[in-house]
Write a protein that holds these residues in place. Structure first.
Motif, short mmCIF file in Angstrom:
data_model
loop_
_atom_site.label_atom_id
_atom_site.label_comp_id
_atom_site.label_asym_id
_atom_site.label_seq_id
_atom_site.Cartn_x
_atom_site.Cartn_y
_atom_site.Cartn_z
N SER A 210 -3.14 12.22 -3.63
CA SER A 210 -3.15 10.76 -3.77
C SER A 210 -1.95 10.16 -3.05
N THR A 211 -2.17 9.06 -2.35
CA THR A 211 -1.10 8.37 -1.64
C THR A 211 -1.09 6.90 -2.03
N GLY A 212 0.05 6.24 -1.83
CA GLY A 212 0.16 4.81 -2.07
C GLY A 212 0.32 4.05 -0.77
N GLU A 213 0.26 2.72 -0.88
CA GLU A 213 0.38 1.91 0.34
C GLU A 213 1.81 1.45 0.59
N THR A 214 2.77 2.03 -0.15
CA THR A 214 4.22 1.84 0.07
C THR A 214 4.66 0.38 0.03
N GLY A 215 3.92 -0.46 -0.68
CA GLY A 215 4.26 -1.87 -0.73
C GLY A 215 3.76 -2.67 0.45
N GLU A 216 2.97 -2.04 1.34
CA GLU A 216 2.34 -2.74 2.45
C GLU A 216 0.83 -2.71 2.23
N PRO A 217 0.28 -3.70 1.52
CA PRO A 217 -1.12 -3.65 1.09
C PRO A 217 -2.11 -3.43 2.22
N SER A 218 -1.82 -3.92 3.42
CA SER A 218 -2.79 -3.81 4.51
C SER A 218 -3.10 -2.36 4.88
N LEU A 219 -2.18 -1.43 4.57
CA LEU A 219 -2.43 -0.03 4.91
C LEU A 219 -3.65 0.53 4.18
N ALA A 220 -3.91 0.00 2.98
CA ALA A 220 -5.02 0.52 2.19
C ALA A 220 -6.37 0.29 2.86
N GLN A 221 -6.49 -0.78 3.65
CA GLN A 221 -7.74 -1.10 4.33
C GLN A 221 -7.76 -0.62 5.78
N GLN A 222 -6.74 0.09 6.19
CA GLN A 222 -6.73 0.70 7.53
C GLN A 222 -7.18 2.15 7.39
N ARG A 223 -8.40 2.41 7.80
CA ARG A 223 -8.97 3.73 7.55
C ARG A 223 -8.25 4.84 8.31
N ASP A 224 -7.57 4.49 9.38
CA ASP A 224 -6.84 5.50 10.15
C ASP A 224 -5.42 5.69 9.63
N SER A 225 -5.02 4.94 8.61
CA SER A 225 -3.72 5.13 7.97
C SER A 225 -3.87 6.09 6.80
N LEU A 226 -2.82 6.84 6.50
CA LEU A 226 -2.84 7.75 5.35
C LEU A 226 -2.34 7.07 4.09
N GLY A 227 -1.93 5.82 4.17
CA GLY A 227 -1.42 5.09 3.01
C GLY A 227 -2.55 4.46 2.21
N GLY A 228 -2.44 4.50 0.88
CA GLY A 228 -3.45 3.91 0.01
C GLY A 228 -4.77 4.66 0.03
N LYS A 229 -4.68 5.98 -0.02
CA LYS A 229 -5.88 6.83 0.13
C LYS A 229 -5.88 7.95 -0.91
N VAL A 230 -7.05 8.59 -1.05
CA VAL A 230 -7.13 9.94 -1.60
C VAL A 230 -7.52 10.85 -0.44
N LEU A 231 -6.72 11.87 -0.20
CA LEU A 231 -6.94 12.81 0.90
C LEU A 231 -7.57 14.09 0.37
N ARG A 232 -8.30 14.78 1.26
CA ARG A 232 -8.89 16.08 0.93
C ARG A 232 -8.53 17.05 2.05
#
Length: 399
Positions: A210-232
């Motif tokens: 699990s990752t967070g968006e580090t206080g930059e909310p836009s990262l969560a909606q950037q699919r090529d960013s690893l921020g705000g995601k669940v990774l496998r």
């Protein structure tokens, strides 16, 4: 070099000195005082002493998750009960996982220490420190997961915040000696807040992160960013085969996921911090977008987002760790200072009930044992709590 730290089984009279300190971050928790706890123990091992044989390791292989095979949970016999305090005097413990013999491995966020807690007499042994971690705010040495093939490969996985990124590293554990960590997945955005950090091996043998968006909310909606995601990931740290976008991303649109748990039907659940209004419990589906920052809480289905299964006011939750046991999800709450029990019915999460409200302060992590008990770690020394005598603690809970 590792050193053994002997913590006797605590009594209710255990005390700790308090040192004033406060830190307040908007939308992320509550402020409080830190404490200083002195731990006495044995002298460090001699540098010339040979490492223990793997056959003398406290743990031989990881335990399988404890779960019920019934599709409907049995009615609980009563409220959960704290049986005893397994350990006291810890400093902001964060990650927790179990070996097959009942021993546990624990990380401390700010000290970078890795601890082994005996499942028999609750002796605590310091295995070493991960100096790669650079603690600040919510960042530091976070989640831990034991390899499904630990008996063969001896690998333990850690989520660490460095000076430049969040990353997954792994190290070998032989006896009470933790080897040098090797990075296997790097480049996850990091920050003072919202660093995610939970690790969980799934029934498919893959590592979920699990990752967070580090206080930059836009990262969560950037699919090529690893921020705000669940990774496998594969155990080697590569994007797992079958991932929906051909990358490491499994799900997206998250603010700050700090809890991951699989149920007895192999469904993945995640606890997630909201901002000002709603914290969330989500069922994680492959490729799904959970809406942050466009949506906080429910109401995103018309926009193509997946709604949470349960929501809470942020004063009641600020959820971190998550575990599944016998038909129920158990969720540790930080600002809410309670343990939530949520019944799983089919593929839905229903009937949330709170326990221990305010009794033990902030609760960071919860994990289920093979014998049907829960270990719950407090987080009152994380700069946002109000430490009491003996904090931080690991509590043994009968569900």
């Amino acid at each position: 070099m590792s050193r053994a730290v002997r913590l006797p089984r605590p009594s209710a009279a255990a005390t700790a000195g308090l040192v004033a300190g406060a830190l307040l971050l908007a939308g992320c928790g509550q402020a409080g005082n830190e404490s200083t706890v002195t731990i006495t123990g044995t002298a460090p091992a001699s540098p010339s002493a040979p490492p223990p044989s793997p056959s003398t390791s406290a743990s031989a292989e990881p335990s399988a998750p404890s779960s019920s095979t019934s599709s409907e949970p049995a009615a609980p016999g009563g409220p959960p009960e704290v049986i005893e305090e397994i350990a006291t005097g810890l400093e902001a413990p964060w990650g927790l996982d179990f070996f097959a013999d009942g021993d546990a491995i624990v990380t401390e966020r700010d000290t970078q220490r890795v601890l082994l807690v005996s499942g028999d007499d609750y002796t605590v042994t310091e295995l070493g420190t991960l100096d790669v971690a650079a603690p600040q705010g919510e960042a530091g040495l976070l989640g831990v997961a034991i390899s499904p093939d630990f008996a063969q490969d001896r690998f333990v996985y850690f989520y660490a915040s460095t000076a430049s990124d969040n990353r997954v590293v792994r190290a070998t554990l032989r006896g009470d000696r933790l080897g040098e960590p090797t990075p296997i997945f790097t480049g996850i955005p990091n920050g003072y807040i919202h660093d995610g950090g939970r690790l969980e091996f799934g029934p498919d043998g893959m590592l979920y992160v699990s990752t967070g968006e580090t206080g930059e909310p836009s990262l969560a909606q950037q699919r090529d960013s690893l921020g705000g995601k669940v990774l496998r990931l594969t155990p080697a740290g590569k994007p797992a085969p079958g991932n929906p976008f051909g990358t490491a991303v499994w799900s997206w649109g998250h603010r700050n996921v700090q809890g991951l748990a699989f149920d007895d039907a192999d469904r993945l659940w995640a606890s997630e911090f909201g901002q000002d209004t709603f914290d969330e419990l989500n069922r994680i589906d492959e490729g799904a977008n959970y809406g942050w920052p466009q949506v906080e809480g429910k109401g995103g289905q018309d926009q193509g987002f997946v709604d949470p299964q349960q929501v809470w006011n942020t004063d009641e939750a600020s959820p971190s760790g998550l575990a599944f046991l016998d038909g129920y999800l158990w969720m540790a709450a930080l600002k809410g200072e309670r343990l939530w029990r949520v019944r799983v019915q089919g593929n839905r999460a229903v009937e949330a009930e709170p326990f221990f409200v305010g009794d033990y302060g902030r609760m960071r992590t919860v994990a289920a044992t093979d014998d049907g008990m829960l270990w719950v770690m407090t987080s009152n020394r994380d700069t946002r709590g109000d430490p009491g005598p003996g904090d931080d603690k690991i509590l043994l809970v009968r569900p």
